[in-house]
Design a protein around this motif. Structure first.
Motif, short mmCIF file in Angstrom:
data_model
loop_
_atom_site.label_atom_id
_atom_site.label_comp_id
_atom_site.label_asym_id
_atom_site.label_seq_id
_atom_site.Cartn_x
_atom_site.Cartn_y
_atom_site.Cartn_z
N UNK B 249 -21.58 18.41 -17.06
CA UNK B 249 -21.70 19.86 -16.93
C UNK B 249 -20.46 20.47 -16.26
N UNK B 250 -19.40 19.67 -16.12
CA UNK B 250 -18.15 20.19 -15.60
C UNK B 250 -17.20 20.38 -16.79
N UNK B 251 -16.56 21.53 -16.85
CA UNK B 251 -15.74 21.83 -18.03
C UNK B 251 -14.27 21.53 -17.86
N UNK B 252 -13.83 21.40 -16.62
CA UNK B 252 -12.41 21.10 -16.39
C UNK B 252 -12.26 20.42 -15.04
N UNK B 253 -11.24 19.60 -14.92
CA UNK B 253 -10.98 18.92 -13.65
C UNK B 253 -9.52 19.08 -13.27
N UNK B 276 -11.15 19.77 -19.95
CA UNK B 276 -9.75 20.00 -19.71
C UNK B 276 -9.39 19.25 -18.45
N UNK B 277 -8.33 18.45 -18.47
CA UNK B 277 -7.93 17.81 -17.22
C UNK B 277 -6.48 18.17 -16.93
N UNK B 278 -6.25 18.64 -15.73
CA UNK B 278 -4.93 19.13 -15.35
C UNK B 278 -4.45 18.36 -14.14
N UNK B 294 0.44 30.94 -14.75
CA UNK B 294 0.17 29.77 -15.59
C UNK B 294 -0.89 28.88 -14.96
N UNK B 295 -0.99 28.91 -13.62
CA UNK B 295 -2.07 28.16 -12.97
C UNK B 295 -3.43 28.73 -13.38
N UNK B 296 -3.49 30.04 -13.56
CA UNK B 296 -4.75 30.63 -14.03
C UNK B 296 -5.04 30.14 -15.44
N UNK B 297 -3.99 30.13 -16.26
CA UNK B 297 -4.19 29.78 -17.67
C UNK B 297 -4.62 28.32 -17.86
N UNK B 298 -4.37 27.47 -16.85
CA UNK B 298 -4.77 26.07 -16.98
C UNK B 298 -6.27 25.89 -17.10
#
Lengths: 306, 319
Positions: B249-253, B276-278, B294-298
Motif C-alpha cells: 500500500x506504499x506507492x513510492x519509497x 517508484x523508488x528514488x 524536481x524533488x517534488x516531481x520525484x
C-alpha cells in the motif's frame, strides 16, 4: 399438573436474569488479550471468512450490485486457492430472487431481512407477507427485527407472539432474530430479549441491523452468548449467534471466535452456529491471509470492491 | 532569578530552625521522545527503546525502537489521510507548509539546543535551523506553482485536446538520510517536497540523531497539517527498510544511502507493486542543491487526459 401444560413452559419474562455490567465488560475485554499467530491465525481467518454473511442492505441496491456481491461470495480472492466461500449473502427480500439465481448450486445460502427491516414498525400482516415473500423467492434464512417499541413498553407477549408467528411463516427457512441491541441500551434488556427470542423459536439471535450505532460490541455479544449457553443447558437446544455491524477488522473477528469458543465451546465454531454480519470484514480477512502467505503487507487496491 | 529565591527561602528555614538541610535540586522534567502516527504521539507498539549517544558518549534520550507494526499502523494512517490532503487546493497546502515554517521559527531555541546535544556547534545549529525554516518556505511557495510548470498541452493528430498534469503518487515511505550531520535540515528536505506535491508519507528518522525528528513532529502537530499526512518513526533502518519498501500500500519509497547491494535489493522489492523508488544518495542538503522543484516531481505521476473536441477548423464553429 396436566401434561399439555408441561410441554410448553414459558418462563415469566418480567423476571429475566440480571446482568452484571462491569463484570461483562471486563470479561469481554479479556478475550482481546489473547495472541493468535501464524498457522492458528490463518486457520482462524479462514474460519472467519467461512462465517461471513456478506451483506448489502441499502436503498440503492441494484440487481447488478447483488450479482457482483454473489460473485464475491463464491470467489473471495481467486489468487489464493483453497479459500472457503462465505456462509451466506444477505439482501432485501426484493433481491432474493437475483441472489438465488446468481449463487446457483454453490452451497452459499441466501439470507433475507424481512418484517419491515430495519425499524420493524409495520402491522403484523405486512411483516408476515414480507417474510413469506422472501421465503417463496428462495431465501434459506430470514433475518427479522423485533418490535423494540413494544419491548420497551413491556409488551413481551406481543414480541414473543410476533417472533413465533414469523417462525411459522418461515417454514423450512432458518430464522435469525435481530434484537437491535443499540436500541435496547442495557444488558438486562438484551438478556431479556434474547430469552424471549429463543423461547419463541429463533434459530439464531443477532445483535443489530447495522443501521443503528452502537452495533455489535463484544460485551453485548457475550451477554447473548451466555443466554444461548443457559438456554442450551435448560433445553438441550443449540441456538446460533450472529453479531452484525461494526466488525470490520480481522483481529476483532478473531477475538470474537475466542469468545465463542470459551463461552459455548467448539460445537459452535462453524457457520451453522455462528455468523458475522459484515461487508468490509471479508476484504480485511483476505488481506491478512495474503499477508501471512506472502509476508508482505497488502493494499486494498488489489482486492475486489465489496 | 529562580536561584536567588531558593537561597532566600533556605536561609529563612534555617533561621526558623525548622530545617537545616539544603533544598533538593529540582528534578528536571525530561521529554519522552515518542513516535508520531496519524496526528497522535503513541509509544511504539513493541514497547522497545534504544539509547542514542553523541560523540562524547553522552546518552541523548530513551527513543522508541519502532517495529514493523508501527510502520503498518502508520501506513494505514497515511493512506486514510491521502484523499483529504491531495484534495486540498494547492494554495491551501502552501499555507500549511508556511505555517509549519512559522511554528518551527517559534521553537528555534529548542531545535538549536537539540542539535548542539547531537554534536553540532551553536553557530552551525543556528544556521541549520534557519536553513530548515527557509526550506519549508521554499516548498510552501512551490505548492501552487510546480503543477502548471510541469504540465503540458500536447499536440495530437486527432480531434482531442490532450494535456498532461502531475498528480501525487499517494503514500510515500521515506528513510531519512542517516549518515548526515544536518539531521533536521535533511529531514525537512526530504519531507517537504513530498507533501508539497499532495502525497502523504511515513518517515524513518535518522537513527543516531533522532531528537529533532520527534520535536519536528510536534511542530507539524501544531501547524494545521492534518493528522496522518506526515508520520514519523524512530528506530533502526536495518530492521525496517525492507518493510518500508515491501508494503503493497506504499506507492513510492525514498532512500538516501549509498549501499549499492541494498539498493539493488530495494529495487527488486519495489517491483512487487511497481513502486517508484528514488535514491538521494549524494545530495548535499546543506546547500541550494538540496532544494528544487524536481524533488517534488520525484513523487508525482503524470496523468494524461484525452478530451474529445469538435474539429473547429473544418466545421467553422467553436466548441
Amino acid at each position: 399438573m396436566a401434561t399439555a401444560k408441561q410441554a410448553i413452559q414459558i418462563p415469566d419474562f418480567s423476571f429475566s436474569t440480571p446482568i452484571d455490567q462491569v463484570g461483562v465488560n471486563e470479561r469481554a475485554d479479556r478475550f482481546t488479550k489473547r495472541s493468535i499467530k501464524k498457522e492458528s491465525k490463518v486457520n482462524g481467518l479462514k474460519l472467519v471468512l467461512n462465517m461471513i454473511d456478506l451483506t448489502t442492505l441499502e436503498g440503492k441496491d441494484t440487481p447488478g450490485k447483488v450479482k457482483q456481491l454473489c460473485y464475491k461470495a463464491m470467489h473471495p480472492h481467486d489468487a489464493v486457492p483453497d479459500l472457503p466461500t462465505v456462509a451466506a449473502v444477505c439482501v432485501y427480500p426484493s433481491m432474493v430472487k437475483v441472489a438465488k439465481k446468481a449463487l446457483g448450486n454453490s452451497g452459499i445460502k441466501v439470507a433475507s431481512v424481512a418484517t419491515a427491516f430495519p425499524s420493524g414498525q409495520a402491522p403484523k400482516d405486512v411483516k408476515l407477507r414480507d417474510t413469506k415473500y422472501a421465503v417463496q423467492n428462495g431465501a434459506d434464512e430470514v433475518d427479522m427485527v423485533i418490535s423494540r417499541g413494544k419491548f420497551h413498553a413491556g409488551e413481551y407477549n406481543f414480541v414473543f407472539d410476533e417472533i413465533a408467528a414469523i417462525k411459522e411463516a418461515c417454514g423450512p427457512a432458518r430464522l435469525k432474530v435481530i434484537l437491535e441491541t443499540g436500541e435496547l441500551v442495557t444488558y438486562d434488556k438484551v438478556r431479556k430479549a434474547s430469552d424471549i427470542a429463543m423461547q419463541a423459536g429463533a434459530d439464531f439471535i443477532k445483535t443489530s441491523t447495522g443501521k443503528i450505532q452502537p452495533a455489535a460490541t463484544m460485551p453485548v455479544t457475550l451477554v447473548m452468548l451466555e443466554a444461548i449457553r443457559d438456554f442450551y443447558y435448560k433445553t438441550g437446544k443449540m441456538i446460533g449467534m450472529k453479531p452484525a455491524g461494526g466488525i470490520s477488522k480481522s483481529k476483532l473477528a478473531l477475538h470474537y471466535l475466542v469468545m465463542v469458543k470459551e463461552v459455548l465451546g467448539e460445537a459452535w465454531l462453524s457457520n451453522e452456529w455462528f455468523r458475522f454480519g459484515a461487508s468490509s470484514l471479508a476484504n480485511d480477512v483476505l488481506m491478512q491471509i495474503v499477508k501471512e502467505k506472502t509476508g508482505v503487507y497488502q493494499s486494498a487496491n488489489y482486492f475486489s470492491i465489496d | 532569578m529562580g536561584k536567588t529565591t531558593i537561597q532566600k527561602s533556605k536561609i529563612k528555614i534555617a533561621e526558623n530552625g525548622v530545617d537545616k538541610t539544603p533544598p533538593a535540586k529540582r528534578l528536571e522534567v525530561l521529554k519522552t521522545y515518542k513516535i508520531y502516527i496519524g496526528g497522535k504521539f503513541p509509544r511504539t507498539e513493541s514497547g522497545r527503546y534504544y539509547i542514542p549517544t553523541n560523540a562524547a558518549g553522552k546518552k541523548l534520550a530513551n527513543v522508541c525502537l519502532s517495529s514493523r507494526k508501527d510502520f503498518r499502523n502508520a501506513v494505514v494512517a497515511a493512506r486514510a489521510a491521502c484523499s483529504g490532503w491531495s484534495g486540498r487546493s494547492a494554495f491551501n497546502r502552501g499555507q500549511i507548509l508556511y505555517r509549519m515554517a512559522e511554528m518551527l521559527e517559534g521553537r528555534k531555541a529548542q531545535f538549536i539546543d537539540e542539535l548542539v546535544q547531537q554534536d553540532s556547534t551553536k553557530n552551525k545549529a543556528e544556521n541549520e535551523v534557519a536553513a530548515a525554516i527557509d526550506r519549508l518556505i521554499y516548498y510552501a511557495g512551490w505548492c501552487d506553482k510546480f503543477q502548471q510548470i510541469y504540465s503540458s498541452v500536447n499536440p495530437v493528430a486527432s480531434s482531442h485536446i490532450n494535456f498532461s498534469v502531475p498528480e501525487p503518487t499517494g503514500v510515500v515511505s521515506i528513510i531519512a538520510p542517516q549518515n548526515e550531520n544536518h539531521s533536521l535540515l535533511s529531514l525537512v528536505s526530504v519531507i517537504a517536497p513530498v507533501i508539497a506535491g499532495g502525497n502523504t508519507c511515513v518517515v524513518l528518522a535518522n537513527e543516531t540523531k533522532p531528537l529533532c525528528a520527534v520535536t519536528f513532529a510536534e511542530v507539524l502537530n501544531s501547524s494545521d497539517l492534518p493528522g496522518g499526512v506526515v508520520n514519523i518513526l524512530t528506530g533502526k533502518p536495518s530492521e525496517l527498510t525492507t518493510w518500508f519498501v515491501d508494503h503493497m500500500d506504499v506507492n513510492a519509497t525514498i532512500y538516501c544511502e549509498k549501499d549499492s547491494a541494498l539498493k539493488k535489493m530495494l529495487r527488486e522489492s519495489a517491483a512487487k507493486n511497481l513502486k517508484r523508488i528514488t535514491f538521494y544518495d549524494s545530495v548535499n542538503w546543506a546547500t541550494d542543491e538540496g532544494q528544487s522543484p524536481y524533488f517534488i516531481m520525484d513523487t508525482q505521476e503524470i496523468k494524461t487526459t484525452w478530451h474529445p473536441i469538435e474539429n473547429i477548423k473544418s466545421s467553422g464553429v467553436g466548441y
